[in-house]
Design a protein around this motif. Structure first.
Motif, PDB file in Angstrom:
ATOM      1  N   MET A  77       0.830  -1.196   0.000  1.00  0.00           N
ATOM      2  CA  MET A  77       0.000   0.000   0.000  1.00  0.00           C
ATOM      3  C   MET A  77       0.866   1.248   0.000  1.00  0.00           C
ATOM      4  SD  MET A  77      -2.350   1.339   3.143  1.00  0.00           S
ATOM      5  CE  MET A  77      -2.062   2.977   3.777  1.00  0.00           C
ATOM      6  N   ASP A  78       0.325   2.301  -0.587  1.00  0.00           N
ATOM      7  CA  ASP A  78       1.024   3.579  -0.581  1.00  0.00           C
ATOM      8  C   ASP A  78       1.011   4.109   0.847  1.00  0.00           C
ATOM      9  OD1 ASP A  78       1.633   6.331  -0.731  1.00  0.00           O
ATOM     10  OD2 ASP A  78       1.045   6.342  -2.821  1.00  0.00           O
ATOM     11  N   ASP A  79       2.172   4.531   1.321  1.00  0.00           N
ATOM     12  CA  ASP A  79       2.210   4.962   2.721  1.00  0.00           C
ATOM     13  C   ASP A  79       2.144   6.483   2.890  1.00  0.00           C
ATOM     14  OD1 ASP A  79       4.692   5.611   1.850  1.00  0.00           O
ATOM     15  OD2 ASP A  79       5.773   4.343   3.254  1.00  0.00           O
ATOM     16  N   THR A  80       1.755   7.182   1.823  1.00  0.00           N
ATOM     17  CA  THR A  80       1.506   8.621   1.966  1.00  0.00           C
ATOM     18  C   THR A  80       0.471   8.856   3.065  1.00  0.00           C
ATOM     19  OG1 THR A  80       1.986   9.119  -0.348  1.00  0.00           O
ATOM     20  CG2 THR A  80       0.551  10.664   0.814  1.00  0.00           C
ATOM     21  N   LEU A  81       0.770   9.763   3.966  1.00  0.00           N
ATOM     22  CA  LEU A  81      -0.181  10.107   5.021  1.00  0.00           C
ATOM     23  C   LEU A  81      -0.875  11.418   4.646  1.00  0.00           C
ATOM     24  CD1 LEU A  81      -1.318   9.607   7.916  1.00  0.00           C
ATOM     25  CD2 LEU A  81       0.575  11.006   8.765  1.00  0.00           C
ATOM     26  N   SER A  82      -2.204  11.381   4.559  1.00  0.00           N
ATOM     27  CA  SER A  82      -2.976  12.581   4.236  1.00  0.00           C
ATOM     28  C   SER A  82      -3.706  13.041   5.482  1.00  0.00           C
ATOM     29  CB  SER A  82      -3.977  12.280   3.116  1.00  0.00           C
ATOM     30  OG  SER A  82      -3.298  11.898   1.944  1.00  0.00           O
ATOM     31  N   LEU A  83      -3.359  14.231   5.954  1.00  0.00           N
ATOM     32  CA  LEU A  83      -3.973  14.781   7.164  1.00  0.00           C
ATOM     33  C   LEU A  83      -4.961  15.873   6.781  1.00  0.00           C
ATOM     34  CD1 LEU A  83      -0.850  15.309   9.514  1.00  0.00           C
ATOM     35  CD2 LEU A  83      -2.576  13.509   9.712  1.00  0.00           C
ATOM     36  N   ASN A 110      -1.449  20.151  17.827  1.00  0.00           N
ATOM     37  CA  ASN A 110      -0.226  19.527  18.325  1.00  0.00           C
ATOM     38  C   ASN A 110      -0.211  18.031  18.046  1.00  0.00           C
ATOM     39  OD1 ASN A 110       2.142  20.594  19.638  1.00  0.00           O
ATOM     40  ND2 ASN A 110       0.733  21.769  20.920  1.00  0.00           N
ATOM     41  N   ALA A 111      -1.341  17.365  18.312  1.00  0.00           N
ATOM     42  CA  ALA A 111      -1.414  15.925  18.046  1.00  0.00           C
ATOM     43  C   ALA A 111      -1.182  15.644  16.565  1.00  0.00           C
ATOM     44  CB  ALA A 111      -2.777  15.388  18.482  1.00  0.00           C
ATOM     45  N   ALA A 112      -1.780  16.467  15.708  1.00  0.00           N
ATOM     46  CA  ALA A 112      -1.604  16.300  14.262  1.00  0.00           C
ATOM     47  C   ALA A 112      -0.145  16.489  13.861  1.00  0.00           C
ATOM     48  CB  ALA A 112      -2.492  17.301  13.514  1.00  0.00           C
ATOM     49  N   ALA A 113       0.491  17.504  14.437  1.00  0.00           N
ATOM     50  CA  ALA A 113       1.881  17.798  14.080  1.00  0.00           C
ATOM     51  C   ALA A 113       2.813  16.682  14.532  1.00  0.00           C
ATOM     52  CB  ALA A 113       2.301  19.132  14.705  1.00  0.00           C
ATOM     53  N   VAL A 114       2.527  16.088  15.692  1.00  0.00           N
ATOM     54  CA  VAL A 114       3.337  14.967  16.186  1.00  0.00           C
ATOM     55  C   VAL A 114       3.214  13.776  15.232  1.00  0.00           C
ATOM     56  CG1 VAL A 114       3.490  13.243  18.035  1.00  0.00           C
ATOM     57  CG2 VAL A 114       3.303  15.686  18.597  1.00  0.00           C
ATOM     58  N   LEU A 115       1.993  13.497  14.776  1.00  0.00           N
ATOM     59  CA  LEU A 115       1.804  12.409  13.812  1.00  0.00           C
ATOM     60  C   LEU A 115       2.541  12.711  12.504  1.00  0.00           C
ATOM     61  CD1 LEU A 115      -2.010  11.579  14.268  1.00  0.00           C
ATOM     62  CD2 LEU A 115      -0.057  10.338  15.202  1.00  0.00           C
ATOM     63  N   ALA A 116       2.504  13.966  12.074  1.00  0.00           N
ATOM     64  CA  ALA A 116       3.179  14.350  10.825  1.00  0.00           C
ATOM     65  C   ALA A 116       4.690  14.145  10.936  1.00  0.00           C
ATOM     66  CB  ALA A 116       2.858  15.805  10.486  1.00  0.00           C
ATOM     67  N   VAL A 117       5.265  14.565  12.055  1.00  0.00           N
ATOM     68  CA  VAL A 117       6.711  14.418  12.249  1.00  0.00           C
ATOM     69  C   VAL A 117       7.084  12.936  12.337  1.00  0.00           C
ATOM     70  CG1 VAL A 117       8.582  14.775  13.911  1.00  0.00           C
ATOM     71  CG2 VAL A 117       7.090  16.673  13.303  1.00  0.00           C
ATOM     72  N   GLY A 118       6.279  12.162  13.070  1.00  0.00           N
ATOM     73  CA  GLY A 118       6.556  10.726  13.199  1.00  0.00           C
ATOM     74  C   GLY A 118       6.493  10.024  11.856  1.00  0.00           C
ATOM     75  N   ALA A 119       5.505  10.376  11.055  1.00  0.00           N
ATOM     76  CA  ALA A 119       5.366   9.754   9.731  1.00  0.00           C
ATOM     77  C   ALA A 119       6.525  10.162   8.819  1.00  0.00           C
ATOM     78  CB  ALA A 119       4.024  10.152   9.110  1.00  0.00           C
ATOM     79  N   ALA A 120       6.879  11.446   8.837  1.00  0.00           N
ATOM     80  CA  ALA A 120       7.989  11.925   8.001  1.00  0.00           C
ATOM     81  C   ALA A 120       9.291  11.244   8.416  1.00  0.00           C
ATOM     82  CB  ALA A 120       8.106  13.449   8.099  1.00  0.00           C
ATOM     83  N   ALA A 121       9.483  11.045   9.724  1.00  0.00           N
ATOM     84  CA  ALA A 121      10.695  10.384  10.221  1.00  0.00           C
ATOM     85  C   ALA A 121      10.792   8.949   9.718  1.00  0.00           C
ATOM     86  CB  ALA A 121      10.721  10.407  11.755  1.00  0.00           C
ATOM     87  N   MET A 122       9.638   8.315   9.453  1.00  0.00           N
ATOM     88  CA  MET A 122       9.631   6.945   8.939  1.00  0.00           C
ATOM     89  C   MET A 122       9.653   6.921   7.415  1.00  0.00           C
ATOM     90  SD  MET A 122       9.831   5.530  11.738  1.00  0.00           S
ATOM     91  CE  MET A 122       9.894   3.834  11.158  1.00  0.00           C
ATOM     92  N   GLY A 123       9.921   8.075   6.797  1.00  0.00           N
ATOM     93  CA  GLY A 123      10.064   8.128   5.351  1.00  0.00           C
ATOM     94  C   GLY A 123       8.762   8.268   4.583  1.00  0.00           C
ATOM     95  N   ARG A 124       7.693   8.571   5.291  1.00  0.00           N
ATOM     96  CA  ARG A 124       6.406   8.704   4.612  1.00  0.00           C
ATOM     97  C   ARG A 124       6.204  10.119   4.089  1.00  0.00           C
ATOM     98  NH1 ARG A 124       2.494   4.702   8.153  1.00  0.00           N
ATOM     99  NH2 ARG A 124       1.040   5.144   6.476  1.00  0.00           N
ATOM    100  N   LYS A 125       5.549  10.240   2.962  1.00  0.00           N
ATOM    101  CA  LYS A 125       5.146  11.549   2.453  1.00  0.00           C
ATOM    102  C   LYS A 125       3.939  12.011   3.256  1.00  0.00           C
ATOM    103  CE  LYS A 125       3.727  13.821  -1.859  1.00  0.00           C
ATOM    104  NZ  LYS A 125       3.559  13.658  -3.322  1.00  0.00           N
ATOM    105  N   VAL A 126       3.903  13.276   3.631  1.00  0.00           N
ATOM    106  CA  VAL A 126       2.809  13.795   4.446  1.00  0.00           C
ATOM    107  C   VAL A 126       2.171  14.989   3.736  1.00  0.00           C
ATOM    108  CG1 VAL A 126       2.140  14.764   6.676  1.00  0.00           C
ATOM    109  CG2 VAL A 126       3.970  13.054   6.576  1.00  0.00           C
ATOM    110  N   ASN A 127       0.906  14.852   3.379  1.00  0.00           N
ATOM    111  CA  ASN A 127       0.155  15.956   2.793  1.00  0.00           C
ATOM    112  C   ASN A 127      -0.884  16.456   3.786  1.00  0.00           C
ATOM    113  OD1 ASN A 127       0.927  16.775   0.170  1.00  0.00           O
ATOM    114  ND2 ASN A 127       0.285  14.786  -0.629  1.00  0.00           N
ATOM    115  N   GLY A 175      10.583  15.299   5.278  1.00  0.00           N
ATOM    116  CA  GLY A 175       9.962  14.458   4.250  1.00  0.00           C
ATOM    117  C   GLY A 175       9.459  15.256   3.073  1.00  0.00           C
ATOM    118  N   GLU A 176       8.780  14.559   2.214  1.00  0.00           N
ATOM    119  CA  GLU A 176       8.113  15.194   1.088  1.00  0.00           C
ATOM    120  C   GLU A 176       6.737  15.674   1.537  1.00  0.00           C
ATOM    121  OE1 GLU A 176       8.474  12.994  -2.912  1.00  0.00           O
ATOM    122  OE2 GLU A 176       8.657  11.496  -1.342  1.00  0.00           O
ATOM    123  N   GLY A 177       6.010  16.258   0.600  1.00  0.00           N
ATOM    124  CA  GLY A 177       4.648  16.662   0.896  1.00  0.00           C
ATOM    125  C   GLY A 177       4.561  18.143   1.178  1.00  0.00           C
TER     126      GLY A 177
END
Lengths: 136, 136, 136
Positions: free
Chosen positions: A1-7, A18-35, A91-93
């Motif tokens: 599956m595509d692991d792009t995270l769309s918030l 803050n909760a959203a930003a923490v998820l965004a940073v965690g996802a980016a740290a794992m190499g995921r694209k975050v939009n 990350g990207e995004g």
């Protein structure tokens, strides 16, 4: 599956952002694209004159919640705007404001903080949302 | 990945229902199947006698929020019920009411607006939720 | 696509926790792995001395909402803690508390109910979140 995270950010309170930003940073740290897609009250929170102001907390946080964010900042919690900057660096995004929400609030891209990359329609956002979509 | 969009509607306020409907229309426009699952306060919002009434806004919308939805309607924002109708016309999928929520509220399918297609258990909904799941 | 369901619990009200637990049980019943990540106000709801106490309902539930959860319990609604126990028995997965949230609240794993399996960083959670991510 595509692991792009769309918030999809709908809420404009500091605890949810803050909760959203923490998820965004965690996802980016794992190499995921975050939009990130800003709708409704989140658009106001990203205003160029308001982004660093107090946006309150979700009402459910109760009487203690009102002071909790201040305590969290003392304990080293970074501001969500800084965390979103980090997620973009790592990350990207990008961060996109919902075109329809801008029209409803009668504001333009120039009224938003420069951390917002562009204005986008919901169909364009959905076309890129090839992984999990998180509504906050 | 399967691009079916599964929307779990929990909240019953007009701002969240509008945001959900916009995502549904956008996804349907991109050719995605959209399944909606109504739980708790969203069930009440889809009542046959209440669907077009004022359902308020999320408390975090603040003092300005109370009047915002009225202004949005003046500026051309369609009612979320109309947007969900469009999503159903454009794409596949449907609107399902959570069987357990109906039991808790002691109501039946007949108490809901005809836009709701049927009543479904959570396991059946989960079996079809092969793409992103968005909780609103 | 990977059908692991990742639930990010942010809210600490009984209605949202019940909705989350119902989704967890439904997903586990369909053979899906369910990972739960506790952030912010949900961490407090899972406290060892507070998990069975009244956590209120989302403010949008309105005047009737305050009494609704009590009526729901009379009508056979199980407590969300029991439902999460069932989800853990039926399927794989676990309940993880967000390390950063514990630090912000200045509490440790010992302050949480034993239903919580461990403490985890957001990056570790994101690495396992290979299917839909639901924020509640």
């Amino acid at each position: 599956m595509d692991d792009t995270l769309s918030l999809v950010l709908f809420s404009g309170t500091d605890d949810k952002l803050n909760a959203a930003a923490v998820l965004a940073v965690g996802a980016a740290a794992m190499g995921r694209k975050v939009n990130v897609f800003l709708q409704y009250w989140a658009v106001e929170a990203f205003g160029k004159d308001s982004i660093r102001k107090d946006h309150g907390v979700a009402p459910e946080a109760g009487v203690e919640g009102a002071s909790a964010m201040a305590r969290f900042a003392e304990r080293g919690q970074q501001h969500w705007a800084d965390l979103f900057e980090q997620a973009k660096l790592v990350g990207e995004g990008g961060i996109h404001a919902c075109a329809m929400s801008l029209a409803l609030f009668e504001i333009t891209k120039d009224d938003l903080d420069p951390i917002v990359d562009d204005v986008e329609g919901v169909a364009a956002f959905m076309a890129e949302a090839t992984g999990p979509i998180v509504f906050i």
